[in-house]
Design a protein around this motif. Structure first.
Motif, PDB file in Angstrom:
ATOM      1  N   ARG A  56       0.899  -1.228  -0.179  1.00 21.73           N
ATOM      2  CA  ARG A  56      -0.032  -0.110   0.062  1.00 21.73           C
ATOM      3  C   ARG A  56       0.982   1.148  -0.032  1.00 21.73           C
ATOM      4  N   TYR A  57       0.393   2.187  -0.780  1.00 14.47           N
ATOM      5  CA  TYR A  57       1.363   3.440  -1.052  1.00 14.47           C
ATOM      6  C   TYR A  57       0.591   4.581  -0.264  1.00 14.47           C
ATOM      7  N   THR A  58       1.206   5.325   0.432  1.00 12.43           N
ATOM      8  CA  THR A  58       0.662   6.649   0.797  1.00 12.43           C
ATOM      9  C   THR A  58       1.044   7.640  -0.112  1.00 12.43           C
ATOM     10  N   ARG A  84      -3.942  13.865   0.970  1.00 14.41           N
ATOM     11  CA  ARG A  84      -3.209  12.543   1.188  1.00 14.41           C
ATOM     12  C   ARG A  84      -4.288  11.376   0.839  1.00 14.41           C
ATOM     13  N   LEU A 133      -4.517   6.748  -0.083  1.00 13.01           N
ATOM     14  CA  LEU A 133      -3.843   5.499  -0.185  1.00 13.01           C
ATOM     15  C   LEU A 133      -4.349   4.739  -1.372  1.00 13.01           C
ATOM     16  N   GLY A 176      -9.096  10.428  -0.727  1.00  7.18           N
ATOM     17  CA  GLY A 176      -8.527  10.413   0.079  1.00  7.18           C
ATOM     18  C   GLY A 176      -9.328  10.110   1.462  1.00  7.18           C
TER      19      GLY A 176
END
Length: 359
Positions: free
Chosen positions: A46-48, A60, A62, A88
């Motif tokens: 998973r990439y923030t 922001r 995910l 977000g």
């Protein structure tokens, strides 16, 4: 006599067709409506990401990596294109469908023979090597390896010497004065503030900087002082081994707060490392980061390998012609460090060379 068996249609198995599936195609969607984002951290697939970084709708989100990217690795600092739910909001998940061209890539390998490159961060302007002057003791060969990796990536290099209240930084700083490495030192003030932090902050302003170093050197302490909301875990040094305990488990990009009108910037904090393999660096490029030695080596005979057994190597003459004993010791240390890197890359060093260089 067993009679011959006669076969009929019941002996033939007909596999059901797949008329309902779509045929495979290499044509991929253009994703013209994709939004731009910057990857700030990676955690178990998973990439923030920061959507519309620096724009009026910065937020922001995910995300996950789209299947069409295959095994291409996404790392902190990457600029990517997102589709799907990029709001977000809690419970939403966008997809990363493209990775923009990278301006720089900082890599390392497990050792000097490992063919697998490990990308640490992308698109950083400068590499900040954080080294303690004491507790734990500085490891110059590890510094040299990071310098080589930084220059190979096309990045500027800064050497940040911490704990100057415990040891004099002048001797270590003098080793890197002849080359294009910016050296600064920090120490703890009587009120627990970090003396020298503003000099470091000025170097980071307006740039994307990645911090690397052994565990226990004070890297996370610097990050917490630069970015008060970071809350990075800090650790202590083992009294027996002299090594720090890993406190950061993943790299993370953090926005630097603007102070006194300074330009915004980013710091990427990385987990502590104990080795820095350079299998990805071409042997002929190893000398370039040692700019002081590179100038001396211009006088070497053609075909000189610059190794320990190289005849008439100008590096040996440079050491021998030092004006005094102190300079001779410093020059010898520089040449030895380079030759150890050279030996480990050409296969003339023992298999534990990377580990010894990191000590």
């Amino acid at each position: 006599m067993t009679p011959t068996r006669r076969y009929d249609e019941s002996d033939v198995r007909i596999r059901p067709g797949r008329s309902g599936s779509r045929p495979r195609t290499k044509i991929r969607p253009e994703h013209a409506d994709a939004e731009t984002a910057m990857v700030t951290t990676v955690d178990r697939g998973r990439y923030t990401v920061l959507v519309d970084p620096g724009g009026p709708h910065e937020r922001r989100a995910l995300a996950m990596k789209a299947r069409e990217l295959g095994r291409e690795r996404v790392v902190p600092g990457d600029r990517v294109d997102l589709v799907g739910d990029t709001s977000g909001d809690a419970g939403t998940l966008a997809r990363i469908v493209r990775i923009s061209d990278r301006t720089t890539v900082l890599r390392r390998t497990a050792d000097d023979t490992d063919p697998i490159e490990r990308v640490i961060v992308a698109n950083a302007d400068q590499l900040v090597i954080v080294t303690a002057l004491a507790e734990p003791e500085p490891r110059t060969r590890m510094i040299d390896r990071c310098v080589v990796a930084g220059y190979d990536a096309g990045m500027d290099v800064v050497l940040a010497l911490t704990k100057a209240d415990l040891a004099d930084p002048s001797t270590l700083a003098s080793l890197y004065a002849p080359i294009d490495v910016t050296v600064l030192s920090t120490s703890r003030g009587p009120d627990r503030t970090i003396v020298g932090l503003e000099e470091l902050r000025a170097l980071l302003a307006g740039r994307t900087s990645v911090l690397v170093g052994h565990s226990g050197v004070g890297k996370s302490t610097l990050v917490n002082a630069l970015v008060p909301d970071a809350r990075r875990s800090t650790g202590v040094v083992n009294d027996t081994t002299g090594r720090g305990r890993h406190t950061s488990s993943s790299a993370i990009a953090l926005a630097l707060p603007t102070v006194g009108g300074s330009a915004p910037g980013w710091v990427i904090d990385t987990p502590g490392v104990r080795s820095f393999g350079l299998a990805h660096v071409q042997v002929e490029h190893l000398l370039a980061p040692f700019s002081d030695l590179a100038r001396v080596a211009e006088a070497c005979p053609r075909g000189c390998t610059h190794g320990d057994d190289a005849p008439d190597c100008s590096l040996d003459e440079w050491v021998a012609e030092a004006p005094d004993d102190a300079t001779r010791v410093l020059r010898a240390a520089r040449v030895e460090s380079f030759r150890r890197l050279l030996a480990s890359r050409t296969g003339n060093a023992s298999t534990d060379s990377v580990e010894r260089d990191s000590r």
